[in-house]
Write a protein that holds these residues in place. Structure first.
Motif, PDB file in Angstrom:
ATOM      1  N   SER A  99       1.194  -0.939  -0.091  1.00 22.11           N
ATOM      2  CA  SER A  99       0.026   0.412   0.066  1.00 22.11           C
ATOM      3  C   SER A  99       0.869   1.169  -0.552  1.00 22.11           C
ATOM      4  CB  SER A  99      -0.869   0.206   0.971  1.00 22.11           C
ATOM      5  OG  SER A  99      -1.478  -1.292   1.450  1.00 22.11           O
ATOM      6  N   ASP A 100       1.968   0.846   1.066  1.00 28.21           N
ATOM      7  CA  ASP A 100       2.767   2.690   0.482  1.00 28.21           C
ATOM      8  C   ASP A 100       4.084   2.365  -0.591  1.00 28.21           C
ATOM      9  OD1 ASP A 100       2.237   3.117   3.064  1.00 28.21           O
ATOM     10  OD2 ASP A 100       4.197   2.517   4.435  1.00 28.21           O
ATOM     11  N   VAL A 101       3.706   1.388  -1.064  1.00 28.03           N
ATOM     12  CA  VAL A 101       4.715   1.522  -2.142  1.00 28.03           C
ATOM     13  C   VAL A 101       3.808   2.171  -3.840  1.00 28.03           C
ATOM     14  CG1 VAL A 101       5.553   0.290  -4.413  1.00 28.03           C
ATOM     15  CG2 VAL A 101       5.844  -0.733  -2.004  1.00 28.03           C
ATOM     16  N   PHE A 102       2.023   1.887  -3.539  1.00 29.71           N
ATOM     17  CA  PHE A 102       1.372   2.403  -3.762  1.00 29.71           C
ATOM     18  C   PHE A 102       1.385   3.960  -4.212  1.00 29.71           C
ATOM     19  CE2 PHE A 102      -2.643   4.345  -5.163  1.00 29.71           C
ATOM     20  CZ  PHE A 102      -2.672   3.984  -6.173  1.00 29.71           C
ATOM     21  N   SER A 103       1.441   4.673  -2.884  1.00 27.77           N
ATOM     22  CA  SER A 103       1.586   6.230  -2.489  1.00 27.77           C
ATOM     23  C   SER A 103       3.006   6.701  -3.025  1.00 27.77           C
ATOM     24  CB  SER A 103       1.431   6.106  -1.107  1.00 27.77           C
ATOM     25  OG  SER A 103      -0.236   5.581  -0.369  1.00 27.77           O
ATOM     26  N   PHE A 104       3.623   5.947  -3.276  1.00 28.77           N
ATOM     27  CA  PHE A 104       5.010   6.046  -3.597  1.00 28.77           C
ATOM     28  C   PHE A 104       5.378   6.361  -4.996  1.00 28.77           C
ATOM     29  CE2 PHE A 104       9.998   5.168  -4.799  1.00 28.77           C
ATOM     30  CZ  PHE A 104       9.908   5.979  -4.440  1.00 28.77           C
ATOM     31  N   GLY A 105       4.380   5.536  -5.527  1.00 25.79           N
ATOM     32  CA  GLY A 105       4.583   5.544  -6.960  1.00 25.79           C
ATOM     33  C   GLY A 105       3.975   6.843  -7.766  1.00 25.79           C
ATOM     34  N   VAL A 106       2.709   7.057  -6.841  1.00 27.68           N
ATOM     35  CA  VAL A 106       1.663   8.771  -7.061  1.00 27.68           C
ATOM     36  C   VAL A 106       2.913   9.367  -6.616  1.00 27.68           C
ATOM     37  CG1 VAL A 106      -0.404   9.465  -6.171  1.00 27.68           C
ATOM     38  CG2 VAL A 106      -0.542   7.124  -6.469  1.00 27.68           C
ATOM     39  N   MET A 107       3.682   9.577  -5.796  1.00 36.21           N
ATOM     40  CA  MET A 107       4.496  10.775  -5.405  1.00 36.21           C
ATOM     41  C   MET A 107       6.173  10.783  -6.566  1.00 36.21           C
ATOM     42  SD  MET A 107       4.920  11.424  -1.303  1.00 36.21           S
ATOM     43  CE  MET A 107       5.807   9.902  -1.643  1.00 36.21           C
ATOM     44  N   LEU A 108       6.218  10.354  -6.928  1.00 36.32           N
ATOM     45  CA  LEU A 108       7.126  10.220  -8.180  1.00 36.32           C
ATOM     46  C   LEU A 108       6.805   9.960  -9.374  1.00 36.32           C
ATOM     47  CD1 LEU A 108       8.534   6.464  -9.112  1.00 36.32           C
ATOM     48  CD2 LEU A 108       9.497   8.582  -7.388  1.00 36.32           C
ATOM     49  N   LEU A 109       5.043   9.875  -9.588  1.00 41.06           N
ATOM     50  CA  LEU A 109       4.949  10.425 -10.849  1.00 41.06           C
ATOM     51  C   LEU A 109       4.517  11.752 -10.739  1.00 41.06           C
ATOM     52  CD1 LEU A 109       1.957   7.568 -12.012  1.00 41.06           C
ATOM     53  CD2 LEU A 109       4.929   8.182 -12.578  1.00 41.06           C
ATOM     54  N   GLU A 110       3.747  12.102  -9.688  1.00 39.80           N
ATOM     55  CA  GLU A 110       3.554  13.408  -9.309  1.00 39.80           C
ATOM     56  C   GLU A 110       4.638  15.132  -9.003  1.00 39.80           C
ATOM     57  OE1 GLU A 110      -0.239  13.569  -6.048  1.00 39.80           O
ATOM     58  OE2 GLU A 110       1.678  13.674  -5.589  1.00 39.80           O
ATOM     59  N   ILE A 111       5.919  13.910  -8.672  1.00 43.09           N
ATOM     60  CA  ILE A 111       7.377  14.692  -8.503  1.00 43.09           C
ATOM     61  C   ILE A 111       7.931  14.991 -10.314  1.00 43.09           C
ATOM     62  CG2 ILE A 111       9.660  14.559  -8.365  1.00 43.09           C
ATOM     63  CD1 ILE A 111       9.012  12.899  -5.000  1.00 43.09           C
ATOM     64  N   VAL A 112       7.590  14.158 -10.809  1.00 43.20           N
ATOM     65  CA  VAL A 112       7.864  14.213 -12.304  1.00 43.20           C
ATOM     66  C   VAL A 112       7.904  15.531 -13.302  1.00 43.20           C
ATOM     67  CG1 VAL A 112       8.221  12.594 -14.296  1.00 43.20           C
ATOM     68  CG2 VAL A 112       8.972  11.513 -12.263  1.00 43.20           C
ATOM     69  N   SER A 113       6.285  14.969 -13.103  1.00 36.83           N
ATOM     70  CA  SER A 113       4.448  15.814 -13.775  1.00 36.83           C
ATOM     71  C   SER A 113       4.702  17.829 -13.285  1.00 36.83           C
ATOM     72  CB  SER A 113       3.494  15.509 -14.001  1.00 36.83           C
ATOM     73  OG  SER A 113       2.790  15.169 -12.887  1.00 36.83           O
ATOM     74  N   GLY A 114       5.105  17.507 -11.805  1.00 41.98           N
ATOM     75  CA  GLY A 114       4.801  18.717 -11.259  1.00 41.98           C
ATOM     76  C   GLY A 114       3.227  18.806 -11.024  1.00 41.98           C
ATOM     77  N   LYS A 115       2.317  17.591 -11.260  1.00 42.77           N
ATOM     78  CA  LYS A 115       0.419  17.907 -11.183  1.00 42.77           C
ATOM     79  C   LYS A 115       0.455  16.622 -10.092  1.00 42.77           C
ATOM     80  CE  LYS A 115       0.157  20.101 -15.026  1.00 42.77           C
ATOM     81  NZ  LYS A 115       0.267  21.342 -14.438  1.00 42.77           N
ATOM     82  N   LYS A 116      -0.855  16.949  -9.395  1.00 40.74           N
ATOM     83  CA  LYS A 116      -1.686  16.072  -8.530  1.00 40.74           C
ATOM     84  C   LYS A 116      -1.957  15.420  -8.970  1.00 40.74           C
ATOM     85  CE  LYS A 116      -1.029  17.102  -4.589  1.00 40.74           C
ATOM     86  NZ  LYS A 116      -0.291  16.449  -3.999  1.00 40.74           N
ATOM     87  N   ASN A 117      -2.070  14.496  -8.592  1.00 40.62           N
ATOM     88  CA  ASN A 117      -2.873  12.758  -9.074  1.00 40.62           C
ATOM     89  C   ASN A 117      -4.535  13.100  -8.907  1.00 40.62           C
ATOM     90  OD1 ASN A 117      -3.755  10.731 -10.101  1.00 40.62           O
ATOM     91  ND2 ASN A 117      -3.967   9.349  -8.301  1.00 40.62           N
ATOM     92  N   ARG A 118      -4.931  13.450  -8.042  1.00 47.92           N
ATOM     93  CA  ARG A 118      -6.233  13.712  -8.000  1.00 47.92           C
ATOM     94  C   ARG A 118      -6.578  15.231  -7.920  1.00 47.92           C
ATOM     95  NH1 ARG A 118     -10.923  12.623  -5.765  1.00 47.92           N
ATOM     96  NH2 ARG A 118     -11.832  14.470  -4.308  1.00 47.92           N
ATOM     97  N   GLY A 119      -7.623  15.374  -9.014  1.00 49.10           N
ATOM     98  CA  GLY A 119      -8.460  16.720  -9.622  1.00 49.10           C
ATOM     99  C   GLY A 119      -7.670  16.781 -11.295  1.00 49.10           C
ATOM    100  N   PHE A 120      -6.820  15.569 -11.358  1.00 49.61           N
ATOM    101  CA  PHE A 120      -5.427  16.210 -12.845  1.00 49.61           C
ATOM    102  C   PHE A 120      -6.383  15.785 -13.005  1.00 49.61           C
ATOM    103  CE2 PHE A 120      -4.158  14.176 -16.576  1.00 49.61           C
ATOM    104  CZ  PHE A 120      -2.948  14.863 -16.877  1.00 49.61           C
TER     105      PHE A 120
END
Length: 233
Positions: A99-120
């Motif tokens: 579950s933490d791995v999933f959250s970490f993956g979300v943050m990785l994509l957010e850091i790369v893109s500069g966008k938030k997952n929720r509300g994108f």
């Protein structure tokens, strides 16, 4: 001073340092601490940075602690932040180190893109950030995910590898996601990576679907990273 520090975050090498630091911190919680710890609310707002841009994982109010080889549990009360919660936790209250791995993956994509997952949002589809990253990966256009402000400070290979690892972390099925020990190894070398499978929460859920999930959620974080400057007294 705060504005000066925030400007440094636009630099890709600094973001890579933050990514590696978060990964090593999670590895410690999952494998090296006396009691195995699953954070359960890992998100950008719970990552604090010191003056040297070293990340510290904070807010362990929801963390689960396990003895021995235990690494998963079930709960009737799902608490967390929409956009970072893994599908098995949101739907069934089942949480584990993955579950933490999933959250970490979300943050990785957010850091790369500069966008938030929720509300994108994207003009061509209704997918969230995970779905958008998946579309680009399947089309061989992953570099389009990169924030424009980072394009002059990074190497394409490093960006593509980071996105690939992020997609591996947010795969729908728990057994497909890597452990944090594997993630740290993947981040630290340039060896071959397995192909990712479709991510969970591919499309942004409707309001009706949100109402069917028994979540006690925290509001989405606004800032990409929280910067805490520590001064001696």
């Amino acid at each position: 001073m705060e504005d000066e520090v925030k400007s440094v975050l636009l630099d890709w090498p600094c973001r890579v340092q933050i990514i590696h630091g978060i990964a090593r911190g999670l590895l410690y919680l999952h494998h090296d601490s006396r009691l195995r710890i699953i954070h359960r609310d890992l998100k950008a707002g719970n990552i604090l940075l010191d003056r040297d841009m070293n990340p510290k994982i904070s807010d362990f109010g929801l963390a689960g602690r396990f003895r021995g080889q235990e690494d998963e549990a079930n709960t009737n009360k799902v608490v967390g932040t929409l956009g970072y919660i893994s599908p098995e936790y949101a739907a069934n209250g089942h949480f584990s180190i993955k579950s933490d791995v999933f959250s970490f993956g979300v943050m990785l994509l957010e850091i790369v893109s500069g966008k938030k997952n929720r509300g994108f949002s994207h003009q061509d589809h209704k997918d969230n950030l995970l779905g958008h990253a998946w579309r680009l990966y399947k089309a061989g256009k992953s570099l389009e995910l990169l924030a424009a402000t980072l394009s002059d400070s990074c190497f394409d290979f490093e960006v593509l590898r980071t996105i690939h690892i992020g997609l591996l972390c947010v795969q729908d099925h728990v057994e497909d996601r890597p452990t944090m020990s594997s993630v740290v190894l993947m981040l630290g070398n340039d060896g071959p990576l397995p192909p990712p499978k479709q991510p969970a929460f591919f499309t942004e859920m409707t309001h009706a679907e949100h109402d069917t999930i028994p979540l006690m959620v925290s509001p989405p974080s606004i800032d990409c990273v929280t910067i805490t400057l520590l001064d001696g007294r």
